[in-house]
Design an enzyme around this catalytic site. Sequence first.
Site, mmCIF file in Angstrom:
data_model
loop_
_atom_site.group_PDB
_atom_site.id
_atom_site.type_symbol
_atom_site.label_atom_id
_atom_site.label_comp_id
_atom_site.label_asym_id
_atom_site.label_seq_id
_atom_site.Cartn_x
_atom_site.Cartn_y
_atom_site.Cartn_z
ATOM 1 N NE ARG A 10 44.437 32.570 42.122
ATOM 2 C CZ ARG A 10 43.971 33.806 41.954
ATOM 3 N NH1 ARG A 10 42.740 34.004 41.536
ATOM 4 N NH2 ARG A 10 44.733 34.841 42.223
ATOM 5 C CB SER A 12 44.081 35.360 46.470
ATOM 6 O OG SER A 12 42.835 34.894 46.002
ATOM 7 C CE LYS A 80 36.048 38.251 37.391
ATOM 8 N NZ LYS A 80 37.482 38.155 37.012
ATOM 9 C CG ASP A 81 39.017 34.084 36.508
ATOM 10 O OD1 ASP A 81 38.767 35.180 35.960
ATOM 11 O OD2 ASP A 81 39.405 33.989 37.690
ATOM 12 C CB THR A 124 40.467 48.897 35.845
ATOM 13 O OG1 THR A 124 39.926 47.628 35.428
ATOM 14 C CG2 THR A 124 40.611 49.784 34.625
ATOM 15 C CB SER A 126 39.125 44.712 33.349
ATOM 16 O OG SER A 126 38.091 44.514 32.424
ATOM 17 N NE ARG A 128 34.221 43.300 32.057
ATOM 18 C CZ ARG A 128 33.854 43.996 33.126
ATOM 19 N NH1 ARG A 128 32.909 44.913 33.033
ATOM 20 N NH2 ARG A 128 34.419 43.776 34.302
ATOM 21 N NE ARG A 129 35.815 45.736 36.361
ATOM 22 C CZ ARG A 129 36.348 44.779 37.109
ATOM 23 N NH1 ARG A 129 37.666 44.683 37.234
ATOM 24 N NH2 ARG A 129 35.570 43.922 37.739
ATOM 25 N NE ARG A 146 48.688 40.532 38.055
ATOM 26 C CZ ARG A 146 49.326 39.376 38.182
ATOM 27 N NH1 ARG A 146 50.445 39.152 37.519
ATOM 28 N NH2 ARG A 146 48.869 38.432 38.985
ATOM 29 N N GLY A 147 47.248 42.910 41.415
ATOM 30 C CA GLY A 147 47.257 42.676 42.850
ATOM 31 C C GLY A 147 45.886 42.261 43.346
ATOM 32 C CG ASN A 148 45.632 41.001 47.431
ATOM 33 O OD1 ASN A 148 45.567 42.217 47.666
ATOM 34 N ND2 ASN A 148 46.394 40.195 48.138
ATOM 35 C CB VAL A 149 40.278 42.684 46.941
ATOM 36 C CG1 VAL A 149 39.390 43.769 47.556
ATOM 37 C CG2 VAL A 149 39.537 41.956 45.834
ATOM 38 C CB THR A 151 47.280 44.853 46.562
ATOM 39 O OG1 THR A 151 47.904 43.850 47.360
ATOM 40 C CG2 THR A 151 48.351 45.672 45.854
ATOM 41 N NE ARG A 152 43.560 44.384 41.324
ATOM 42 C CZ ARG A 152 43.223 44.035 40.094
ATOM 43 N NH1 ARG A 152 42.263 44.669 39.472
ATOM 44 N NH2 ARG A 152 43.852 43.052 39.474
ATOM 45 C CB CYS A 239 39.575 36.439 30.126
ATOM 46 S SG CYS A 239 41.376 36.305 30.091
#
Length: 318
Positions: A10, A12, A80-81, A124, A126, A128-129, A146-149, A151-152, A239
């Site tokens: 990908r 990213s 994990k994906d 987050t 997730s 789960r989180r 949402r967004g990449n690392v 962005t967050r 997931c």
Amino acid sequence: MTPVLRLGTRRSALATTQSGHVADLIRARLGREVELVEITTEGDISSAPLASLGGTGVFVSALRDALKRGDVDVAVHSLKDIPTQPEAGIALAAIPTREDPRDAVVARDGLTLGELPVGSRIGTGSPRRVAQLEALGLGLDVVGIRGNVDTRIRKVASGDYDAVLLARAGLARLGRVDEITETLDPLQMLPAPGQGALAIECRAEDEALVADLAQLDDPRTRAAVTAERAVLATLEAGCSAPLGALAEVVEGDDGDELWIRAVAMSADGGLSVRMSTTGSPTDAAETGNRLASDMLAEGAASLMNSTGMEAPVRKQQR
């Protein structure tokens, strides 16, 4: 002359960094030259919630399709994906040594979770989180993101959020560990099954390549994540389910032992089934299946679909 291996990734920053790491492993240990081939997925270009696109599996499908078409020879995923069911024609050739699987906090002013004031906005995406955060009872306002690392983390720097939760492994691979304000103990928050591990796939028919890539496999990592993913599969949790699991191989009196613990929760964190067990690394899948079966007997399946309002908290430990 040995042909260059085309490695699908990908676009990213995290994905290309992970793929670059695997490319370096292939060059160093197999003596093969590698070129990265960027694959655009629907999840990369859409701003819709991942759940509406089919979860993180949307990223996996695009890379697998490129493999099947012959556009690339190798694909790298965050383990994990990957769905727990095998994909026809695709071989999971190697799982390299795992990064630290724990979750991490990036918060304003260097704060930890416990130091954040009641009502602080925590980002987050997730479930789960979310469930495990709610179970901690800290009075935090958990908000989807949402967004990449990058962005967050920028949303924390800009003041839109007081903190975000991320996988420590991704931050480590991006060289951003210094921005972590707290690495969460698994007793507080169990990671997603397979978190921190990478999966290297190729076409199953490329038997020579499957054998070559197998040299990159780390047996301890594979045993641990196999057990975690067996829990996921037996509980039939996707997931997006509020399920955490963590296994590790440790030295015992009579050789290596596999330790695994898992938690299944209601979406609001109000109900939980939490268990642990041990087994042999050579029986990793059976160990995970056994733990999940015990959790099912305590109502884990229905619990993950509940609101958490039907009954008092249930915590089981073995």
